[in-house]
Enzyme design. Structure first.
Site, PDB file in Angstrom:
ATOM      1  N   GLY A  85     -32.655 -27.754 -30.899  1.00 13.62           N
ATOM      2  CA  GLY A  85     -31.226 -27.709 -30.642  1.00 13.62           C
ATOM      3  C   GLY A  85     -30.965 -27.089 -29.281  1.00 13.62           C
ATOM      4  N   GLN A  90     -26.293 -23.100 -22.642  1.00  8.19           N
ATOM      5  CA  GLN A  90     -27.659 -22.727 -22.251  1.00  8.19           C
ATOM      6  C   GLN A  90     -28.111 -23.394 -20.957  1.00  8.19           C
ATOM      7  OE1 GLN A  90     -29.181 -23.577 -26.405  1.00  8.19           O
ATOM      8  NE2 GLN A  90     -30.529 -21.903 -25.823  1.00  8.19           N
ATOM      9  N   CYS A 130     -35.115 -18.773 -29.898  1.00 12.47           N
ATOM     10  CA  CYS A 130     -34.052 -19.317 -29.049  1.00 12.47           C
ATOM     11  C   CYS A 130     -34.649 -19.603 -27.677  1.00 12.47           C
ATOM     12  CB  CYS A 130     -32.915 -18.309 -28.938  1.00 12.47           C
ATOM     13  SG  CYS A 130     -31.570 -18.849 -27.875  1.00 12.47           S
ATOM     14  N   LEU A 131     -34.350 -20.782 -27.127  1.00 11.84           N
ATOM     15  CA  LEU A 131     -34.913 -21.142 -25.826  1.00 11.84           C
ATOM     16  C   LEU A 131     -34.437 -20.187 -24.727  1.00 11.84           C
ATOM     17  CD1 LEU A 131     -34.548 -25.038 -26.015  1.00 11.84           C
ATOM     18  CD2 LEU A 131     -36.587 -23.668 -26.468  1.00 11.84           C
ATOM     19  N   HIS A 172     -26.561 -22.002 -35.241  1.00 14.65           N
ATOM     20  CA  HIS A 172     -27.179 -21.302 -34.098  1.00 14.65           C
ATOM     21  C   HIS A 172     -26.553 -21.803 -32.787  1.00 14.65           C
ATOM     22  CE1 HIS A 172     -30.926 -19.686 -31.954  1.00 14.65           C
ATOM     23  NE2 HIS A 172     -30.336 -20.423 -31.018  1.00 14.65           N
ATOM     24  N   GLU A 173     -26.447 -23.142 -32.652  1.00 20.49           N
ATOM     25  CA  GLU A 173     -25.906 -23.710 -31.402  1.00 20.49           C
ATOM     26  C   GLU A 173     -24.402 -23.449 -31.292  1.00 20.49           C
ATOM     27  OE1 GLU A 173     -28.201 -24.337 -29.513  1.00 20.49           O
ATOM     28  OE2 GLU A 173     -29.786 -24.647 -30.998  1.00 20.49           O
ATOM     29  N   HIS A 176     -23.802 -20.206 -29.776  1.00 15.72           N
ATOM     30  CA  HIS A 176     -23.908 -20.208 -28.306  1.00 15.72           C
ATOM     31  C   HIS A 176     -22.566 -20.545 -27.666  1.00 15.72           C
ATOM     32  CE1 HIS A 176     -28.072 -19.426 -27.366  1.00 15.72           C
ATOM     33  NE2 HIS A 176     -28.515 -20.355 -28.196  1.00 15.72           N
TER      34      HIS A 176
END
Ligand code: ZN
Length: 208
Positions: A85, A90, A130-131, A172-173, A176
């Site tokens: 995702g 991000q 998380c990236l 999660h996204e 963000h």
């Protein structure tokens, strides 16, 4: 969201699969070409400390070719980064767009202006990465089921009922887009440990 160490304290099949994926990845080093592509992709992802990650994203108003290009670019970046995702935040674009793909063969899902209409009382704890947070994996408790309304990349309304891993990735996204990170959703102890790991990572970056 990064899948590599996702595991669940419960026994849903999907999360079990992820747990196996994690083991394979940690036991076997990545193919050098895949690793290099991942590194290159991660260089485009905003990391911890970047104020953009704490900023709330604005609604999308134009559903044009530029938006559809952006969805494609985010999908490629997410794939190269081996993520499941990615939120526009991000990559430094502060509008309400997220992409995800939970099953490897599934088409890329893109949600513009997502709204979590309903979430279940039933919650589940699972480890998330998380990236944007290198070397961090923390336990996060989230509702198991969600209903989300959004628009697709053409502006058409969509309604998604998601459970398990898919519900987790969407939440999660979505976080963000609100400027919220998994650090804000874990226990004090795990947050402390994560901050230590992030500081080490930042020092490595400076000395490299
Ligand atoms: Zn993330």
């Amino acid at each position: 969201m990064s899948p590599n160490r996702l595991r669940s304290v419960s026994d849903t099949d999907q999360l079990q699969e992820e747990a196996e994926l994690e083991e394979t990845e940690s036991e076997r080093p990545l193919d050098p070409e895949v690793a290099a592509r991942r590194e290159a992709a991660l260089a485009h992802v905003r990391k911890f400390g970047d104020p953009v990650l704490k900023t709330r994203a604005r609604p999308i108003e134009r559903f044009d070719d530029a938006l559809r290009d952006e969805v494609q670019r985010m999908g490629l970046l997410m794939d190269d980064a081996l993520g499941i995702g990615l939120a526009a935040t991000q990559v430094g674009v502060l509008h309400r767009l997220l992409v995800y793909r939970v099953q490897p063969d599934a088409p890329l899902a893109a949600l513009a202006n997502p709204v979590i209409e309903w979430s279940s009382k039933e919650e589940e704890i699972a480890e998330e990465g998380c990236l944007s947070l290198p070397m961090v994996h923390v336990d996060v408790e989230r509702p198991v089921h969600v209903r989300v309304s959004a628009q697709d990349e053409f502006g058409e309304p969509i309604l998604i009922e998601a459970s398990g891993l898919e519900a987790r990735v969407i939440q999660h996204e979505f976080d963000h887009l609100e400027g919220v990170l998994i650090l804000d959703r874990t226990s004090r102890d795990q947050r402390k440990q994560a901050m230590r790991a992030l500081r080490e990572w930042q020092e490595q970056q400076h000395s490299a």
